[in-house]
Design a protein around this motif. Structure first.
Motif, PDB file in Angstrom:
ATOM      1  N   ALA A 285      44.219  44.885  30.141  1.00  0.00           N
ATOM      2  CA  ALA A 285      44.773  43.650  30.698  1.00  0.00           C
ATOM      3  C   ALA A 285      43.911  43.132  31.841  1.00  0.00           C
ATOM      4  CB  ALA A 285      46.203  43.890  31.180  1.00  0.00           C
ATOM      5  N   ALA A 286      43.388  44.052  32.635  1.00  0.00           N
ATOM      6  CA  ALA A 286      42.619  43.676  33.818  1.00  0.00           C
ATOM      7  C   ALA A 286      41.282  43.017  33.488  1.00  0.00           C
ATOM      8  CB  ALA A 286      42.377  44.909  34.692  1.00  0.00           C
ATOM      9  N   VAL A 287      40.818  43.144  32.239  1.00  0.00           N
ATOM     10  CA  VAL A 287      39.531  42.527  31.885  1.00  0.00           C
ATOM     11  C   VAL A 287      39.705  41.341  30.937  1.00  0.00           C
ATOM     12  CG1 VAL A 287      38.305  44.689  32.238  1.00  0.00           C
ATOM     13  CG2 VAL A 287      39.073  44.102  29.927  1.00  0.00           C
TER      14      VAL A 287
ATOM     15  N   HIS B 172      34.804  40.869  16.981  1.00  0.00           N
ATOM     16  CA  HIS B 172      35.353  41.949  17.808  1.00  0.00           C
ATOM     17  C   HIS B 172      34.359  43.097  17.918  1.00  0.00           C
ATOM     18  CE1 HIS B 172      36.256  43.279  13.674  1.00  0.00           C
ATOM     19  NE2 HIS B 172      36.216  44.503  14.152  1.00  0.00           N
ATOM     20  N   LEU B 173      34.618  43.952  18.879  1.00  0.00           N
ATOM     21  CA  LEU B 173      33.885  45.211  18.979  1.00  0.00           C
ATOM     22  C   LEU B 173      34.520  46.212  18.024  1.00  0.00           C
ATOM     23  CD1 LEU B 173      33.515  45.565  22.875  1.00  0.00           C
ATOM     24  CD2 LEU B 173      31.786  44.745  21.230  1.00  0.00           C
TER      25      LEU B 173
ATOM     26  N   TYR C 115      33.745  39.968  26.872  1.00  0.00           N
ATOM     27  CA  TYR C 115      35.123  39.913  27.373  1.00  0.00           C
ATOM     28  C   TYR C 115      35.930  38.836  26.652  1.00  0.00           C
ATOM     29  CZ  TYR C 115      33.502  42.860  31.230  1.00  0.00           C
ATOM     30  OH  TYR C 115      32.985  43.887  31.976  1.00  0.00           O
ATOM     31  N   GLN C 116      35.311  37.669  26.435  1.00  0.00           N
ATOM     32  CA  GLN C 116      36.006  36.584  25.753  1.00  0.00           C
ATOM     33  C   GLN C 116      36.310  36.949  24.303  1.00  0.00           C
ATOM     34  OE1 GLN C 116      37.066  33.517  27.261  1.00  0.00           O
ATOM     35  NE2 GLN C 116      38.290  33.737  25.395  1.00  0.00           N
ATOM     36  N   MET C 117      35.348  37.600  23.644  1.00  0.00           N
ATOM     37  CA  MET C 117      35.547  38.018  22.257  1.00  0.00           C
ATOM     38  C   MET C 117      36.724  38.970  22.141  1.00  0.00           C
ATOM     39  SD  MET C 117      32.783  39.888  19.730  1.00  0.00           S
ATOM     40  CE  MET C 117      32.520  41.251  20.877  1.00  0.00           C
ATOM     41  N   GLN C 118      36.806  39.949  23.042  1.00  0.00           N
ATOM     42  CA  GLN C 118      37.893  40.916  22.991  1.00  0.00           C
ATOM     43  C   GLN C 118      39.228  40.270  23.335  1.00  0.00           C
ATOM     44  OE1 GLN C 118      36.269  42.950  21.079  1.00  0.00           O
ATOM     45  NE2 GLN C 118      37.254  44.721  22.033  1.00  0.00           N
ATOM     46  N   THR C 119      39.226  39.355  24.277  1.00  0.00           N
ATOM     47  CA  THR C 119      40.459  38.640  24.616  1.00  0.00           C
ATOM     48  C   THR C 119      41.010  37.915  23.397  1.00  0.00           C
ATOM     49  OG1 THR C 119      39.736  38.353  26.911  1.00  0.00           O
ATOM     50  CG2 THR C 119      41.468  36.878  26.114  1.00  0.00           C
ATOM     51  N   ASN C 120      40.148  37.213  22.698  1.00  0.00           N
ATOM     52  CA  ASN C 120      40.576  36.489  21.501  1.00  0.00           C
ATOM     53  C   ASN C 120      41.067  37.449  20.418  1.00  0.00           C
ATOM     54  OD1 ASN C 120      39.838  34.086  22.739  1.00  0.00           O
ATOM     55  ND2 ASN C 120      37.792  34.059  21.809  1.00  0.00           N
TER      56      ASN C 120
ATOM     57  N   TYR D 247      38.813  49.602  26.982  1.00  0.00           N
ATOM     58  CA  TYR D 247      39.276  49.706  28.363  1.00  0.00           C
ATOM     59  C   TYR D 247      38.194  50.149  29.333  1.00  0.00           C
ATOM     60  CZ  TYR D 247      39.903  54.572  26.798  1.00  0.00           C
ATOM     61  OH  TYR D 247      39.712  55.826  26.270  1.00  0.00           O
ATOM     62  N   ASN D 248      37.107  50.743  28.821  1.00  0.00           N
ATOM     63  CA  ASN D 248      36.054  51.176  29.730  1.00  0.00           C
ATOM     64  C   ASN D 248      35.281  50.006  30.338  1.00  0.00           C
ATOM     65  OD1 ASN D 248      36.395  53.986  29.841  1.00  0.00           O
ATOM     66  ND2 ASN D 248      35.399  54.249  27.859  1.00  0.00           N
ATOM     67  N   LEU D 249      35.484  48.797  29.824  1.00  0.00           N
ATOM     68  CA  LEU D 249      34.905  47.619  30.466  1.00  0.00           C
ATOM     69  C   LEU D 249      35.478  47.418  31.868  1.00  0.00           C
ATOM     70  CD1 LEU D 249      34.916  45.122  27.456  1.00  0.00           C
ATOM     71  CD2 LEU D 249      32.875  46.029  28.606  1.00  0.00           C
ATOM     72  N   TYR D 250      36.648  47.998  32.112  1.00  0.00           N
ATOM     73  CA  TYR D 250      37.272  47.845  33.438  1.00  0.00           C
ATOM     74  C   TYR D 250      36.347  48.339  34.549  1.00  0.00           C
ATOM     75  CZ  TYR D 250      40.402  48.745  37.389  1.00  0.00           C
ATOM     76  OH  TYR D 250      40.969  48.778  38.639  1.00  0.00           O
ATOM     77  N   ALA D 251      35.625  49.420  34.289  1.00  0.00           N
ATOM     78  CA  ALA D 251      34.750  49.975  35.324  1.00  0.00           C
ATOM     79  C   ALA D 251      33.649  48.981  35.695  1.00  0.00           C
ATOM     80  CB  ALA D 251      34.139  51.294  34.847  1.00  0.00           C
TER      81      ALA D 251
END
Length: 768
Positions: free
Chosen positions: A635-637, A568-569, A601-606, A583-587
Motif C-alpha cells: 500500500a505504501a508504494v 505486471h511484474l 510503481y505505476q504498473m504494479q498499482t494498475n 513489497y520489497n519496493l518499499y525499501a
C-alpha cells in the motif's frame, strides 16, 4: 520462519460459536483484545471470535492457554462478575458490557452492574524513549465506578489471578508468598525451575506477580479459587490469610486475590481508580553468545535502577496516573498521525503497537564487579507463533517501521546483537545469519552455519535496516563499526541477487523458488544501500561502483521481471502468468534511493486493482492467501490513494471479520478472510510502514565527533527520540535539559555502545 503447525485450524475454531457483539466497539471489535501485553511471557488477551464480553470467557496467553483472571464487584450487597468466567456456589449476576475501546496502549471496557457503571482500563505502557519503563514486564488494570441513577451506593471490588500465569502445563507444582508492606504483592512460581527453558512457548522459570497499594479497606487472600471467591461474594471482604498448601496449578486451583472497599458514598463522580499491577519477571532474561563461544547472562534493563523487585513493583504501581497521562498522550499522537492517512489505517495501527512491542525485551549485561553495564544494551525479539527463534532477521525486518517511528534507538539495539555475534567470526557463512538462536530466550548463535538459509533475504534486510537506522537517527556508529561485515554481505548480493538461485525468502511457508522477482528487488536495494553507506563513510570510489552496479541491475531486472505485455511484474522470471506482491519496493521508498523507475510503481498499482479479492490481494499466484504486513508495505508504494486505501481497508476488514479468536494474525485467505495460523507476531509492526515514510529523516552525524545542532532531527509526533551521545556531552545536557532545539525524554538514554565490546572481524574464519 517455518510454519510448525502449532496453530492448527482446530485452535482457530476455538471461537466456539460466541455470541455476536452487543456493545459499542471502538474502533472495531478485533479477534482478540490485548489486556496485559508486555513481553513474550506476559502476553494476555481476551479472545473474541464473533464477540465475547470481558466476563464471558477466560483471558488467554497468546498461545491460547488460559491465564485465569477473575473479577467481581458488589453494589449494595449484590455481586456481579466483570472479569473472567468463574463458577462458584455463591450467588452472583453478570455485569453487562456496554462498550469496549482500544487504543495503541489501552483497552477500556465499561460494564453495567445494576445502578453503577464500572470502567475497566487495561494499560500496557508503551514507553519507547524510557528504557527502564519500557523494559519493566508489568501491566496495569484500573477500576473506577460511577453511579448511573443519581444515588450513592456501597461498592466493593475484587480481583484475582491464578497460578496459570506461570506455566501452560497445569500439572506442574507451584509455590507462592504474599508481601504485606506498603504494597501488597502476591508472588507465584514453579517449584522446579529451568533457567532459559520453555515448554509450549511459556517460560519454565521466573515468577508471576499481582500487586496493589496497601490502604484502609484493602484486603488480600490466597487459596482455592472456589473458597476465596465465595469469601468475597458472601462477605465483601477477604481474610488477610495465606494458603500454605503448595500444590500443582490445577489441584484446588490456587488464586491470589485483592479486595478494595470503596465505601458507601460512590456516586455520579467517578471513584478514584483501584489499581492493580500484574507481571512476569525472569532474571536472567536472555542467554547470549559472545566471543569464543561463551554465553553471557543478560538481565532486563530496569534492574539497573532497582536492587529489589519489590521496590520496582512499588514504583510501577504508584506511577499509574503518570503512566496513564504519558500513554494517553502517545495514543493521541499516533491517532493523529495515522488518521491523516485514513480512519481504517488508524485502527490497524492502534491494534498493532502493543503486539509488536510485547514481543521484545530490552537487556543489559553486568560488569566484572557485578554492576550493570548500561552502555551495553541489546534488544531481543521472539518470533512468536512460528519458529520461536530469537532475533530472526526477517521478522525484525517487517517490524522495523514501528521502531523507526517510535524510537530508532530501539532499532539499533535490536540489530546490535546480530552485528556483534557475526563480527566475532563464529558464524561461518558469507551471508547474514537468519537468527540468533533456534529457541527464545537462548541467543546462542549458529556456529555450525546450519540456521535456516535465507541468504539474499537476510543480507539485504541487514543492509537496508542498518542504513534506515542511520538515516532516521543521524547516528552512523553502526555503519562505521561493521563496515567490513556490511561490505561482505554486499559482495554476496552482487553475486547472487540479480538472478537468485532457488531459495526461500521470508515467506518460507510458500516454499523455495528460483529467480524470484521480489527477492531480487531486495538484493538490488541492498547493494544500493551499501553505495549510500560507503558514501557516508567517505569511500567515494566504492560508493560509485556499488551505485553503478545497482543501477545496471535494475535495468537488467526490468527485462527479466516484466511480463511480455508490460502489464505486471512476474513472481519469477520467465513465468508470464505469475505475479505477486512487490513489497520489497518499499525499501526503495523508505531509504529514498529512487532506484526503481516510477513506471514500475505505476504498473504494479494498475495491476493490483484487477486482482483484488474480498479480503485483499493474494501474496502471489501460488496460493490465494496473503499477509497483512506485506499488504501494508505494498500500500505504501502505490501511486494513488485509492489503490493504497484498497489494501488498507482489506487488512482492516480482515482484522474485524470475527472469524478468529486469536491475537491479530498476519497470514490469511483473501477469499474468505480465514486465518492461516500465525498469531500475535511482531511482524504487524510493519503496519506502521506509512508512518515510517512520513516521519522525518535526520541528517548524518559523524559518530567520531560531537554532534552539531543542525545534524539531528527529531521525528514528528510521539517520537522524542533518544540519540546516543558521547559521555562528554552528558553533563551539559543534564544541566540544560534541551540543546539547540533537540528535545530529550524525561530519562536520557544510554550513550553509544562501549568500544571495548566491539569484536574484530576475523576474515580467515569467514572463508567458505
Amino acid at each position: 520462519m517455518v510454519f510448525l503447525g502449532l496453530l492448527s485450524l482446530a485452535s482457530f475454531f476455538f471461537a466456539f460459536c460466541q455470541a455476536a457483539v452487543t456493545w459499542n466497539a471502538t474502533p472495531f471489535n478485533p479477534s482478540s483484545i490485548p489486556l496485559a501485553v508486555r513481553t513474550p511471557y506476559l502476553s494476555t488477551w481476551l479472545p473474541q471470535g464473533s464477540g465475547s464480553a470481558l466476563n464471558a470467557v477466560w483471558a488467554q496467553h497468546w498461545t491460547g492457554q488460559t491465564v485465569g483472571w477473575a473479577g467481581f464487584i458488589k453494589v449494595d450487597g449484590t455481586a456481579y462478575s466483570f472479569l473472567g468466567d468463574p463458577r462458584i456456589s455463591a450467588p452472583f449476576q453478570k455485569a453487562t458490557q456496554k462498550s469496549m475501546q482500544f487504543t495503541s496502549t489501552q483497552s477500556v471496557f465499561v460494564m453495567s452492574a445494576g445502578p453503577v457503571d464500572l470502567t475497566v482500563t487495561f494499560l500496557s505502557p508503551v514507553e519507547p524513549t524510557d528504557l527502564t519503563k519500557q523494559s519493566f514486564p508489568f501491566s496495569y488494570m484500573a477500576l473506577s465506578v460511577t453511579a448511573t441513577d443519581g444515588n450513592s451506593h456501597s461498592v466493593q471490588i475484587y480481583s484475582d489471578i491464578t497460578a496459570e500465569w506461570v506455566a501452560g502445563d497445569i500439572t506442574l507444582p507451584v509455590n507462592w508468598s504474599t508481601a504485606t508492606g506498603g504494597t501488597l504483592v502476591h508472588q507465584v512460581q514453579l517449584q522446579n525451575q529451568t533457567v532459559f527453558a520453555e515448554a509450549t512457548d511459556r517460560a519454565l522459570y521466573g515468577s508471576a506477580f499481582y500487586a496493589t497499594t496497601s490502604a484502609s479497606g484493602v484486603t488480600y487472600q490466597s487459596g482455592e479459587d472456589l473458597v476465596v471467591r465465595a469469601q468475597f461474594v458472601n462477605n465483601s471482604v477477604l481474610l488477610n490469610t495465606a494458603d500454605t498448601g503448595f500444590r500443582p496449578i490445577s489441584e484446588r486451583w490456587p488464586v491470589f486475590a485483592f479486595a478494595h472497599d470503596l465505601g458507601k458514598a460512590v456516586n455520579s463522580t467517578p471513584s478514584t481508580p483501584v489499581v492493580v499491577s500484574v507481571g512476569h519477571v525472569r532474571d536472567p532474561a536472555i542467554s547470549y553468545i559472545i566471543a569464543g563461544g561463551q554465553l553471557q547472562d543478560r538481565s532486563s534493563y530496569f534492574w539497573n535502577q532497582f536492587s529489589d523487585i519489590s521496590d520496582a513493583i512499588t514504583s510501577f504501581t504508584a506511577d499509574y496516573a503518570n503512566a496513564l497521562a504519558r500513554n494517553t498522550k502517545f495514543d493521541a499522537q499516533v491517532q493523529k498521525d495515522a488518521v491523516a492517512i485514513s480512519v481504517d489505517y488508524a485502527a490497524i495501527v492502534a491494534l498493532s503497537i502493543r503486539q509488536t512491542m510485547g514481543a521484545m525485551e530490552i537487556t543489559i549485561s553486568k560488569n566484572s564487579d557485578g554492576s550493570f553495564n548500561t552502555t551495553d544494551v541489546l534488544v531481543f525479539m521472539k518470533e512468536i507463533s512460528s519458529d520461536g527463534n530469537i532475533n530472526t532477521v526477517d521478522v525484525i525486518f517487517p517490524a522495523y517501521p514501528l521502531l523507526l517511528y517510535v524510537n530508532p534507538l530501539l532499532a539499533k539495539y535490536l540489530l546490535a546483537g546480530l552485528f556483534e555475534y557475526q563480527a566475532t567470526g563464529q558464524y561461518p557463512n558469507k551471508y547474514s545469519v537468519h537468527d540468533l538462536g533456534a529457541s527464545y530466550p537462548r541467543a546462542i548463535g549458529h556456529n555450525d552455519g546450519a540456521d535456516e538459509p535465507m541468504p539474499v533475504e537476510e543480507s539485504g534486510n541487514m543492509l537496508i535496516m542498518a542504513l534506515a537506522y542511520a538515516q532516521k537517527s543521524g547516528d552512523n556508529s553502526q555503519l562505521t563499526t561493521y563496515a567490513s561485515l556490511l561490505d561482505q554481505w554486499t559482495q554476496f548480493l552482487i553475486a547472487d541477487s540479480l538472478i537468485p538461485e532457488s531459495q526461500i525468502s521470508t515467506d518460507d511457508f510458500a516454499g523455495s523458488l528460483a529467480n524470484q522477482t521480489n527477492l531480487a528487488i531486495k538484493g538490488i536495494v541492498g547493494i544500493k544501500a551499501m553505495a549510500v553507506i560507503a558514501g557516508i563513510l567517505g569511500d567515494t570510489e566504492k560508493s560509485q561502483n556499488y551505485s553503478t552496479t545497482a543501477a545496471s541491475y535494475v535495468t537488467r531486472w526490468q527485462t527479466l521481471a516484466t511480463s511480455p505485455d508490460q502489464s505486471h511484474l512476474t513472481l519469477s522470471y520467465g513465468d508470464s502468468a505469475s505475479w505477486g506482491l512487490s513489497y520489497n519496493l518499499y525499501a526503495d521508498k523508505l531509504l529514498k534511493l529512487n532506484l526503481f523507475p516510477n513506471v514500475v510503481y505505476q504498473m504494479q498499482t494498475n495491476w493490483y486493482r484487477g486482482v483484488q479479492q474480498s479480503f485483499g490481494v493474494p501474496l502471489d499466484t501460488r496460493h490465494t492467501y496473503t499477509k497483512s504486513d506485506w499488504s501494508i508495505w505494498t500500500a505504501a508504494v502505490m501511486t494513488d490513494t485509492n489503490a493504497r486505501d484498497a489494501f488498507i481497508s482489506a487488512v482492516k476488514k480482515t482484522a474485524a471479520n470475527g472469524l478468529s479468536s486469536q491475537p491479530l494474525g498476519d497470514w490469511y485467505e483473501t477469499k474468505d478472510g480465514k486465518p492461516e495460523g500465525f498469531r500475535a507476531r511482531p511482524v504487524v509492526g510493519g503496519h506502521l510502514a506509512l508512518l515510517a515514510l512520513s516521519s522525518q529523516t535526520a541528517s548524518p552525524v559523524n559518530s567520531s565527533s560531537s554532534p552539531s545542532a543542525s545534524a539531528v532531527d527529531v521525528p514528528s509526533g510521539a517520537r522524542n527520540i533518544a540519540v546516543p551521545l558521547p559521555f562528554s556531552w552528558l553533563g551539559q545536557l543534564l544541566r540544560r535539559g534541551s540543546w539547540s532545539g533537540l528535545r530529550f525524554p524525561g530519562v536520557l538514554e544510554p550513550p553509544q555502545r562501549s568500544v571495548s565490546r566491539i569484536f574484530v572481524l576475523h576474515n580467515s574464519a569467514r572463508i567458505s
